[in-house]
Motif scaffolding. Sequence first.
Motif, PDB file in Angstrom:
ATOM      1  N   ALA A  40      12.581  42.814  54.979  1.00 29.98           N
ATOM      2  CA  ALA A  40      11.188  42.413  54.758  1.00 29.98           C
ATOM      3  C   ALA A  40      10.983  41.940  53.328  1.00 29.98           C
ATOM      4  N   PHE A  41      11.487  40.736  53.056  1.00 24.72           N
ATOM      5  CA  PHE A  41      11.316  40.129  51.746  1.00 24.72           C
ATOM      6  C   PHE A  41      10.371  38.939  51.853  1.00 24.72           C
ATOM      7  N   GLU A  42       9.736  38.600  50.729  1.00 19.27           N
ATOM      8  CA  GLU A  42       8.884  37.419  50.709  1.00 19.27           C
ATOM      9  C   GLU A  42       9.733  36.170  50.973  1.00 19.27           C
ATOM     10  N   PRO A  43       9.151  35.149  51.599  1.00 18.27           N
ATOM     11  CA  PRO A  43       9.906  33.923  51.911  1.00 18.27           C
ATOM     12  C   PRO A  43      10.131  33.050  50.672  1.00 18.27           C
ATOM     13  N   THR A  44      11.020  33.518  49.813  1.00 18.33           N
ATOM     14  CA  THR A  44      11.384  32.787  48.597  1.00 18.33           C
ATOM     15  C   THR A  44      12.890  32.566  48.600  1.00 18.33           C
ATOM     16  N   ALA A  56      21.984  40.911  39.679  1.00 21.13           N
ATOM     17  CA  ALA A  56      23.120  40.779  40.589  1.00 21.13           C
ATOM     18  C   ALA A  56      23.054  41.863  41.657  1.00 21.13           C
ATOM     19  N   GLN A  57      23.896  41.731  42.671  1.00 21.06           N
ATOM     20  CA  GLN A  57      23.907  42.710  43.766  1.00 21.06           C
ATOM     21  C   GLN A  57      24.234  44.114  43.266  1.00 21.06           C
ATOM     22  N   ASN A  81      15.560  35.003  50.500  1.00 18.96           N
ATOM     23  CA  ASN A  81      16.526  34.509  51.490  1.00 18.96           C
ATOM     24  C   ASN A  81      17.965  34.827  51.091  1.00 18.96           C
ATOM     25  N   ILE A  82      18.272  34.671  49.798  1.00 18.08           N
ATOM     26  CA  ILE A  82      19.618  34.989  49.317  1.00 18.08           C
ATOM     27  C   ILE A  82      19.928  36.464  49.558  1.00 18.08           C
ATOM     28  N   VAL A 121      14.111  50.941  49.695  1.00 14.23           N
ATOM     29  CA  VAL A 121      13.651  50.112  48.584  1.00 14.23           C
ATOM     30  C   VAL A 121      14.861  49.692  47.749  1.00 14.23           C
ATOM     31  N   THR A 122      15.110  48.391  47.672  1.00 14.20           N
ATOM     32  CA  THR A 122      16.290  47.907  46.949  1.00 14.20           C
ATOM     33  C   THR A 122      16.111  47.936  45.433  1.00 14.20           C
ATOM     34  N   GLY A 123      14.871  47.838  44.976  1.00 12.44           N
ATOM     35  CA  GLY A 123      14.622  47.786  43.535  1.00 12.44           C
ATOM     36  C   GLY A 123      14.578  46.374  42.995  1.00 12.44           C
ATOM     37  N   GLY A 124      14.525  45.378  43.894  1.00  9.40           N
ATOM     38  CA  GLY A 124      14.445  43.988  43.472  1.00  9.40           C
ATOM     39  C   GLY A 124      15.201  43.077  44.419  1.00  9.40           C
ATOM     40  N   LEU A 125      15.358  41.841  43.998  1.00  3.19           N
ATOM     41  CA  LEU A 125      16.068  40.831  44.786  1.00  3.19           C
ATOM     42  C   LEU A 125      17.198  40.240  43.956  1.00  3.19           C
ATOM     43  N   ILE A 126      18.230  39.774  44.630  1.00  8.01           N
ATOM     44  CA  ILE A 126      19.309  39.077  43.928  1.00  8.01           C
ATOM     45  C   ILE A 126      18.734  37.793  43.332  1.00  8.01           C
ATOM     46  N   SER A 127      18.897  37.633  42.024  1.00 13.49           N
ATOM     47  CA  SER A 127      18.335  36.463  41.350  1.00 13.49           C
ATOM     48  C   SER A 127      19.213  36.066  40.173  1.00 13.49           C
ATOM     49  N   PRO A 128      20.104  35.102  40.376  1.00 10.41           N
ATOM     50  CA  PRO A 128      20.958  34.650  39.273  1.00 10.41           C
ATOM     51  C   PRO A 128      20.155  34.173  38.064  1.00 10.41           C
TER      52      PRO A 128
END
Length: 199
Positions: free
Chosen positions: A143-147, A119-120, A151-152, A107-114
Amino acid sequence: MSSKALMTLIESLTKLPGVGAKTAARLAYHIVDMSAEDVAALAEAIRNIKTETHTCAICFTTIDSGREVCEICESPSRDDKTICVVKDAKDLDAIEHADFYKGRYHVTGGLISPMAGTAQEDLRFNELLERVQKSGVAEVIVAFEPTIEGNITAQFIAKMLKPFDVKVTKLAQGMAVGADFAGTDSVTIARAIENRVPV
């Protein structure tokens, strides 16, 4: 609105994902009509989720306090050669509910989202890298949602793991763009995992 307490409750409820002002107001008025015992039980359940849970020491999903690792990480029957990377415990639960994937999780705890300021460095990528280096993993399934954010983040993981002898794949395009795991049926999730493709 005459009640400050009611206004505060509505404002608090709007902080939940997918809960707008109208839904928050409807929930708040429902809570007002609940018995004192039911309200106390609800408040206690919310409080306990922060005081009686923590993250698994290996995969970082949510588990009860008193346990060090989750049942999946403890299980000797799971496939040690694959790690399925998800953003949160909710997505892990959705994949488990599909009853198809039998490997491990991270579990990453989220997605990279500027845009959101994530941040990473804010996510558990170093822990994933350490697991890949130590455990002889053959495949990492992203296994991330296709957003855009999904994708990033998938591309970042693929680049991070490129120096290692590990295959990095992502789910097939069975899920609609922008869809989340919670709103996707188990058959679609299972097919997306089965037909995964290279990142």
